[in-house]
Design a protein around this motif. Structure first.
Motif, PDB file in Angstrom:
ATOM      1  N   LEU A 163       0.804  -1.116  -0.077  1.00 29.40           N
ATOM      2  CA  LEU A 163      -0.021  -0.032   0.143  1.00 29.40           C
ATOM      3  C   LEU A 163       0.903   1.469  -0.041  1.00 29.40           C
ATOM      4  CD1 LEU A 163      -2.727   1.399   0.338  1.00 29.40           C
ATOM      5  CD2 LEU A 163      -2.629   1.112   2.824  1.00 29.40           C
ATOM      6  N   PHE A 164       1.908   1.443   0.924  1.00 31.38           N
ATOM      7  CA  PHE A 164       2.859   2.242   0.952  1.00 31.38           C
ATOM      8  C   PHE A 164       3.434   2.679  -0.529  1.00 31.38           C
ATOM      9  CE2 PHE A 164       4.023   1.777   5.796  1.00 31.38           C
ATOM     10  CZ  PHE A 164       2.744   2.117   6.221  1.00 31.38           C
ATOM     11  N   LYS A 165       3.733   1.427  -1.228  1.00 32.17           N
ATOM     12  CA  LYS A 165       4.341   1.830  -2.428  1.00 32.17           C
ATOM     13  C   LYS A 165       3.361   2.429  -3.469  1.00 32.17           C
ATOM     14  CE  LYS A 165       7.775  -2.034  -2.431  1.00 32.17           C
ATOM     15  NZ  LYS A 165       7.611  -3.387  -2.268  1.00 32.17           N
ATOM     16  N   GLN A 166       2.212   1.855  -3.349  1.00 32.67           N
ATOM     17  CA  GLN A 166       1.106   2.487  -4.054  1.00 32.67           C
ATOM     18  C   GLN A 166       0.883   4.034  -4.147  1.00 32.67           C
ATOM     19  OE1 GLN A 166      -2.521  -0.078  -4.945  1.00 32.67           O
ATOM     20  NE2 GLN A 166      -1.463  -1.536  -3.785  1.00 32.67           N
ATOM     21  N   ILE A 167       1.071   4.336  -2.796  1.00 30.87           N
ATOM     22  CA  ILE A 167       0.672   5.670  -2.534  1.00 30.87           C
ATOM     23  C   ILE A 167       1.782   6.689  -2.489  1.00 30.87           C
ATOM     24  CG2 ILE A 167      -1.331   5.258  -1.247  1.00 30.87           C
ATOM     25  CD1 ILE A 167       0.007   5.828   1.339  1.00 30.87           C
ATOM     26  N   ALA A 168       3.047   6.170  -2.552  1.00 34.56           N
ATOM     27  CA  ALA A 168       4.253   6.979  -2.447  1.00 34.56           C
ATOM     28  C   ALA A 168       4.381   8.006  -3.147  1.00 34.56           C
ATOM     29  CB  ALA A 168       5.601   6.288  -2.627  1.00 34.56           C
ATOM     30  N   PRO A 169       4.669   9.406  -3.114  1.00 32.28           N
ATOM     31  CA  PRO A 169       5.396   9.932  -1.836  1.00 32.28           C
ATOM     32  C   PRO A 169       4.645  10.069  -0.890  1.00 32.28           C
ATOM     33  CG  PRO A 169       5.005  11.417  -3.544  1.00 32.28           C
ATOM     34  CD  PRO A 169       4.508  10.411  -4.270  1.00 32.28           C
ATOM     35  N   GLY A 170       3.370   9.763  -1.032  1.00 33.46           N
ATOM     36  CA  GLY A 170       2.473   9.690   0.150  1.00 33.46           C
ATOM     37  C   GLY A 170       1.438  10.837   0.780  1.00 33.46           C
ATOM     38  N   TYR A 171       1.542  11.771  -0.078  1.00 35.97           N
ATOM     39  CA  TYR A 171       0.797  13.098   0.189  1.00 35.97           C
ATOM     40  C   TYR A 171      -0.525  12.873   0.117  1.00 35.97           C
ATOM     41  CZ  TYR A 171       5.354  15.200   0.576  1.00 35.97           C
ATOM     42  OH  TYR A 171       6.576  15.715   0.938  1.00 35.97           O
ATOM     43  N   ASN A 172      -1.384  13.657   0.666  1.00 37.30           N
ATOM     44  CA  ASN A 172      -2.710  13.483   0.650  1.00 37.30           C
ATOM     45  C   ASN A 172      -3.431  12.242   1.010  1.00 37.30           C
ATOM     46  OD1 ASN A 172      -2.762  15.974  -0.585  1.00 37.30           O
ATOM     47  ND2 ASN A 172      -2.543  15.378  -2.584  1.00 37.30           N
ATOM     48  N   PHE A 173      -2.625  11.584   1.973  1.00 35.90           N
ATOM     49  CA  PHE A 173      -3.174  10.148   2.231  1.00 35.90           C
ATOM     50  C   PHE A 173      -3.437  10.104   3.872  1.00 35.90           C
ATOM     51  CE2 PHE A 173      -3.972   5.718   2.470  1.00 35.90           C
ATOM     52  CZ  PHE A 173      -4.691   5.488   1.174  1.00 35.90           C
ATOM     53  N   ILE A 174      -4.210   9.374   4.395  1.00 38.76           N
ATOM     54  CA  ILE A 174      -4.158   9.104   5.731  1.00 38.76           C
ATOM     55  C   ILE A 174      -4.454   7.583   5.958  1.00 38.76           C
ATOM     56  CG2 ILE A 174      -5.455   9.802   8.073  1.00 38.76           C
ATOM     57  CD1 ILE A 174      -6.548  12.290   6.537  1.00 38.76           C
ATOM     58  N   ILE A 175      -3.668   7.034   6.743  1.00 41.35           N
ATOM     59  CA  ILE A 175      -3.794   5.768   6.681  1.00 41.35           C
ATOM     60  C   ILE A 175      -4.859   5.291   7.537  1.00 41.35           C
ATOM     61  CG2 ILE A 175      -2.874   3.475   7.782  1.00 41.35           C
ATOM     62  CD1 ILE A 175      -1.606   4.353   4.984  1.00 41.35           C
ATOM     63  N   GLY A 176      -5.804   4.370   7.408  1.00 37.69           N
ATOM     64  CA  GLY A 176      -6.854   4.037   8.219  1.00 37.69           C
ATOM     65  C   GLY A 176      -7.329   2.711   7.827  1.00 37.69           C
ATOM     66  N   MET A 177      -8.539   2.284   8.329  1.00 37.49           N
ATOM     67  CA  MET A 177      -9.150   1.063   8.216  1.00 37.49           C
ATOM     68  C   MET A 177     -10.148   1.306   7.236  1.00 37.49           C
ATOM     69  SD  MET A 177      -8.048   1.131  11.753  1.00 37.49           S
ATOM     70  CE  MET A 177      -7.134  -0.145  12.918  1.00 37.49           C
ATOM     71  N   GLY A 178     -10.631   0.295   6.430  1.00 39.03           N
ATOM     72  CA  GLY A 178     -11.827   0.072   5.504  1.00 39.03           C
ATOM     73  C   GLY A 178     -12.661  -0.894   6.283  1.00 39.03           C
ATOM     74  N   ASP A 179     -13.606  -0.617   7.269  1.00 38.37           N
ATOM     75  CA  ASP A 179     -13.757   0.536   7.579  1.00 38.37           C
ATOM     76  C   ASP A 179     -13.483   0.636   9.217  1.00 38.37           C
ATOM     77  OD1 ASP A 179     -16.177  -0.345   8.919  1.00 38.37           O
ATOM     78  OD2 ASP A 179     -17.401   1.162   8.359  1.00 38.37           O
ATOM     79  N   ASN A 180     -13.030  -0.363   9.840  1.00 36.86           N
ATOM     80  CA  ASN A 180     -12.920  -0.865  11.316  1.00 36.86           C
ATOM     81  C   ASN A 180     -12.168  -1.985  11.761  1.00 36.86           C
ATOM     82  OD1 ASN A 180     -13.984  -0.585  14.027  1.00 36.86           O
ATOM     83  ND2 ASN A 180     -15.707   0.380  13.120  1.00 36.86           N
ATOM     84  N   LEU A 181     -11.847  -1.949  12.849  1.00 40.71           N
ATOM     85  CA  LEU A 181     -10.968  -3.487  13.425  1.00 40.71           C
ATOM     86  C   LEU A 181     -12.269  -4.229  13.523  1.00 40.71           C
ATOM     87  CD1 LEU A 181      -8.246  -4.674  14.087  1.00 40.71           C
ATOM     88  CD2 LEU A 181      -8.995  -3.884  16.279  1.00 40.71           C
ATOM     89  N   PRO A 182     -12.496  -5.433  13.005  1.00 47.20           N
ATOM     90  CA  PRO A 182     -13.454  -6.268  13.074  1.00 47.20           C
ATOM     91  C   PRO A 182     -13.104  -6.919  14.599  1.00 47.20           C
ATOM     92  CG  PRO A 182     -12.146  -7.065  11.235  1.00 47.20           C
ATOM     93  CD  PRO A 182     -11.463  -5.954  11.740  1.00 47.20           C
ATOM     94  N   PHE A 183     -14.262  -7.625  14.944  1.00 50.65           N
ATOM     95  CA  PHE A 183     -14.062  -8.014  16.325  1.00 50.65           C
ATOM     96  C   PHE A 183     -13.162  -9.124  16.591  1.00 50.65           C
ATOM     97  CE2 PHE A 183     -18.260 -10.065  15.486  1.00 50.65           C
ATOM     98  CZ  PHE A 183     -17.904 -11.386  15.705  1.00 50.65           C
ATOM     99  N   ASP A 184     -12.747  -9.859  15.522  1.00 52.54           N
ATOM    100  CA  ASP A 184     -11.753 -11.178  15.380  1.00 52.54           C
ATOM    101  C   ASP A 184     -10.535 -10.288  14.969  1.00 52.54           C
ATOM    102  OD1 ASP A 184     -12.332 -10.915  12.907  1.00 52.54           O
ATOM    103  OD2 ASP A 184     -12.812 -13.008  12.417  1.00 52.54           O
TER     104      ASP A 184
END
Ligand code: B12
Lengths: 372, 211
Positions: free
Chosen positions: A328-349
Motif C-alpha cells: 500500500l505504501f508503494k502504491q501511495i508514495a510519495p504519500g501526500y494527501n493520504f491518511i492511513i486508516g481502516m476500511g472501515d473498522n477493526l473487526p471483532f476477531d
C-alpha cells in the motif's frame, strides 16, 4: 518538533505537507464487541478506546453521531420498547408513521438499524412532509466537546450530517432502499418534494456544523455503487457541492464515509467538491485497488483508509499483513494527501497488535516524501 | 407462434403497463401461459440479471424488472391451475445471525421469485436453528444464506453443521453469498453453490434444480 496525530490528519485533509504519513485508526466494532462480552485482552480490561489506541501509538478516530437534537413543532413523537425493537411513532395532525429499529452494540455496531421504515405507502407522503416542515434543529454540543477533550491532539472526533446527506437520509432511513427506488419511479414528484424539504433540514445542520469546532464534517456515509450511481449526479453531487462550498467558506474541509464498492462512483466523486474520502476500502473487500484510485483522483481528493478490515483477521498471517501494508505504501508514495486508516473498522476477531504494527511500519517507511 | 421479444423487452425496461398489456394480448391469442412466463417474463429477467452482472444495469433496474414480472404473474395466475403454474422450486433465504445487511439478500430473493422460484424470506439475523426448522417445515430445494460481515460468515458453516446434525443436509442444496463470501469459502464449508452477484444467482439456482 514532530507534528501531532491531529495536526498530521488535518494537514493531509487540507492537502498540506506533513512530516510523516498520518494514521487515524478506528476500532469501535472491536472495542464495543469485546466490552459487551467481557473479552478485551487482559492488558486492556477497563481501558477506554482512546487509551488503547494511544497505547498502540496510533492516531485516534472516534465517532460521534450528531451535534444537534431534532425537535418538532405541532406533532408528537412517542417511543416504546418492544425488545429487541424500539418503535418510534410520529403523530401529526395529518396522520402518523412509525419506525421499528434495533440496536445491537454487542455485535460491535454503533448505529441503530431500521428494521421497518416510516414510509409504508403513498398515503404517508403528507405525513412525512409535515414532519420535515415541522422539524427544528437545535445545537447539542456538550458530548462532542467532551470527546474532543478526551482525544486532544491524539486524533479526531468525526461527526457531521447524522451520517447521511438529504437523499441518502430519505433512501436509507425514511423509505428504505427498495421502496425508495420504486417510489422514485412511481412518484418522482413526491420523492422530489421530500428531498427539497429534507434539504432545508440539512441546511440547519450545516449551519450548526459551520459554527462548531468540527474540523472535517462528515457529509454522507455507506455508499455502494450498485445503488448510488444511478441517482448520484442528480441527488448527491449537487448537494455535496453546495455543502462543501458552504463549509469551505467557514474554513473547513469535508469528508464522506466511502466504505462500499466505489468503482463506478470514482469518476462522479470529483464533481462533489468533497475533500476527503474516508473509510476507503480497497481489494480484496471491493474490486478497486488503492493504486487505481490514486491514478483516477491524483491529488484532488485526500484518501483516508487503505487497509481493508479483513486484513486484521487471523485468516491473514502477520507476514501477509506486513506485505499488504508495505505494498500500500508503494502504491501511495510519495504519500501526500493520504491518511492511513481502516476500511472501515477493526473487526471483532481482528488483531489489535496490528494497529501497533502499522505504527512501526510508518516509523520505518513513512517519512515524507516516502521513497519505496 | 407468438413473438415474445416485445414482452421480454418490456420486462427489461421495467415497464409495468406495457408488460401487462402484452401479457393480456398473448392470452387473447391463446398463448400457453407457461410460454408467456418462461419465454417472455422470465427470459426478460434473466437478461436483466446478466446486464447487472456485467455492470450495465444497477439495482433500480433489477428491482423494477422483478416487480414487473411479479405483477404480471398475478395476471396469469387466475388463468391456470396451481399445478400448471410451474414453480421452478422452493427457496428459503435469509441473512445469518449477527448480520442485519439485507439489500443483497432481498435482491436475490426477488430475482429468484421473478424467475419462478417460490421464495420464503426469513429476514435478517437468522439463527442456524431457525434455518433448520424452516428447512424441516417447508422442505425447500435450496437454502440461501447471505452474510456481509466477515465475522458473521462462520454462521453459514454452523448452519450447514446444524443441518447435518438434524440429518437433513442432503435434502437441500445450500448456497451462500454476500460481498465477503468467496467460492473458496463456500467450498471450505461444504456449500453446494456460491455466486458473487444476484444476476448469476438465477443461473446457479436453475442449475441446482436441474432446470
Ligand atoms: C449499506 C451497508 C450497510 C447498511 C445496511 C443497510 C441494509 N438494509 O442492508 C448499514 C448502514 C445499516 C450497515 C451497517 C453495518 N455495517 Co455495513 N455496509 C454496507 C455497505 C456499504 C454496502 C452493502 C450493500 O448493501 N451492498 C449492495 C448489495 C446489493 O450487495 P451485496 O450485499 O454484496 O449483495 C450482492 C451479492 O453479494 C450477492 N448476494 C448477497 N447475498 C447473497 C445470498 C445468496 C444466497 C447469493 C447466492 C448471493 C448473494 O447478490 C447481491 C446482489 O448482487 C458494505 C460495503 C461492502 N463492501 O459491501 C458495508 C459493510 C458490509 N458493513 C460493514 C460493517 C462493519 C457494518 C456495521 C458493523 C457498522 C457499524 N460499525 O455499525 C453495521 C452492521 C450491523 C449488523 N449487525 O449487521 C463492513 C463489514 C466489514 C467486515 N468485517 O466484513 C462493510 C464491508 C464496510 C467496510 N468497508 O468495512 N451497513
Amino acid at each position: 518538533m514532530a507534528m501531532s496525530h491531529k495536526a498530521r490528519i488535518l494537514a493531509a485533509a487540507h492537502r498540506q505537507a506533513v512530516d510523516k504519513l498520518p494514521f487515524g485508526a478506528r476500532i469501535d466494532v472491536w472495542y464495543n464487541y469485546h466490552c459487551a462480552h467481557g473479552t478485551l485482552p487482559e492488558k486492556y480490561e477497563g481501558w477506554n478506546m482512546v487509551d488503547i489506541l494511544r497505547d498502540q501509538g496510533a492516531g485516534v478516530q472516534v465517532r460521534h453521531m450528531r451535534i444537534w437534537k431534532l425537535e418538532y413543532d405541532n406533532l408528537e413523537v412517542v417511543t416504546r420498547e418492544d425488545p429487541p425493537y424500539t418503535i418510534t411513532e410520529w403523530r401529526t395532525p395529518v396522520g402518523a408513521v412509525s419506525l421499528k429499529t434495533v440496536f445491537r452494540p454487542e455485535e460491535g455496531s454503533w448505529i441503530v438499524y431500521e428494521v421497518d421504515h416510516p414510509f409504508k405507502s403513498k398515503e404517508d407522503y403528507p405525513v412525512i412532509e409535515y414532519i420535515f416542515q415541522n422539524t427544528r434543529v437545535v445545537p447539542d454540543l456538550s458530548e462532542y466537546q467532551q470527546k474532543e477533550k478526551m482525544v486532544g491532539e491524539d486524533g479526531i472526533v468525526i461527526t457531521g450530517m447524522d451520517m447521511y446527506s438529504p437523499m441518502q437520509q430519505i433512501m436509507r432511513y425514511w423509505l428504505g432502499y427498495e421502496r425508495f427506488f420504486y417510489e422514485l419511479h412511481d412518484h418522482p414528484v413526491q420523492v422530489g418534494q421530500l428531498y427539497e424539504l429534507q434539504k432545508e433540514v440539512a441546511k440547519k445542520k450545516l449551519e450548526i456544523l459551520g459554527e462548531s469546532s468540527v474540523e472535517i464534517p462528515m457529509l454522507c456515509a455507506n455508499w455502494s455503487d450498485e445503488f448510488h450511481t444511478p441517482v448520484f449526479a442528480k441527488y448527491f453531487s449537487p448537494w455535496l457541492r453546495e455543502a462543501s462550498d458552504y463549509l469551505h467558506s467557514k474554513g473547513k474541509v469535508t469528508q464522506v464515509h466511502s466504505d462500499g464498492e466505489m468503482r463506478r462512483l470514482i469518476p462522479l466523486f470529483l464533481e462533489t467538491g468533497v475533500d476527503v474520502a474516508e473509510a476507503w476500502t480497497p481489494m480484496p473487500m471491493t474490486s478497486v485497488t488503492t493504486g487505481e484510485l490514486r491514478k483516477a483522483w491524483g491529488d484532488k481528493v485526500t484518501v483516508w483508509g487503505g487497509i481493508p478490515a479483513v486484513l486484521f483477521e487471523p485468516q491473514y498471517t502477520d507476514q501477509e499483513f506486513d506485505t499488504y501494508v508495505i505494498d500500500l505504501f508503494k502504491q501511495i508514495a510519495p504519500g501526500y494527501n493520504f491518511i492511513i486508516g481502516m476500511g472501515d473498522n477493526l473487526p471483532f476477531d481482528g488483531r489489535i497488535e496490528r494497529v501497533g504494527r502499522i505504527v512501526e511500519l510508518i516509523d520505518k517507511y513513512g517519512s515524507m516524501p516516502m521513497k519505496l | 407462434m407468438i413473438d415474445y421479444s416485445a414482452l421480454k423487452k418490456a420486462v427489461i425496461d421495467g415497464d409495468d403497463e406495457r408488460t401487462a398489456q402484452l401479457v393480456k394480448e398473448a392470452i387473447e391469442q391463446h398463448a400457453d401461459p407457461a410460454d408467456i412466463v418462461t419465454l417472455g417474463l422470465q427470459a426478460g429477467l434473466v437478461t436483466v440479471g446478466e446486464k447487472f452482472s456485467s455492470g450495465e444495469f444497477f439495482i433500480p433496474e433489477m428491482l423494477l424488472a422483478a416487480r414487473t414480472v411479479t405483477r404480471s404473474l398475478d395476471i396469469i395466475r387466475p388463468l391456470v391451475s396451481d399445478s400448471d403454474m410451474i414453480t421452478a422450486g422452493k427457496v428459503v433465504i435469509g441473512t445469518v445471525v449477527g448480520d442485519l445487511h439485507d439489500i443483497g439478500k432481498n435482491l436475490v430473493g426477488m430475482l429468484l421469485g421473478g424467475v419462478g422460484f417460490d421464495v420464503l424470506d426469513l429476514g435478517t439475523d437468522v439463527y442456524p436453528k431457525r434455518f433448520v426448522t424452516a428447512v424441516m417445515e417447508h422442505k425447500p430445494d435450496i437454502l440461501g444464506m447471505s452474510a456481509l460481515i466477515t465475522t458473521t460468515m462462520p454462521a453459514m458453516e454452523a448452519t450447514i453443521q446444524a443441518l447435518e446434525s438434524a440429518n437433513i443436509r442432503r435434502q437441500v442444496k445450500v448456497i451462500v453469498g454476500g460481498a465477503p463470501v468467496t467460492q473458496h469459502f463456500a467450498d471450505q464449508i461444504g456449500a453446494d453453490g456460491y455466486c458473487s452477484n444476484g444476476g448469476s444467482a438465477i443461473e446457479l439456482c436453475n442449475r441446482l434444480v436441474g432446470r
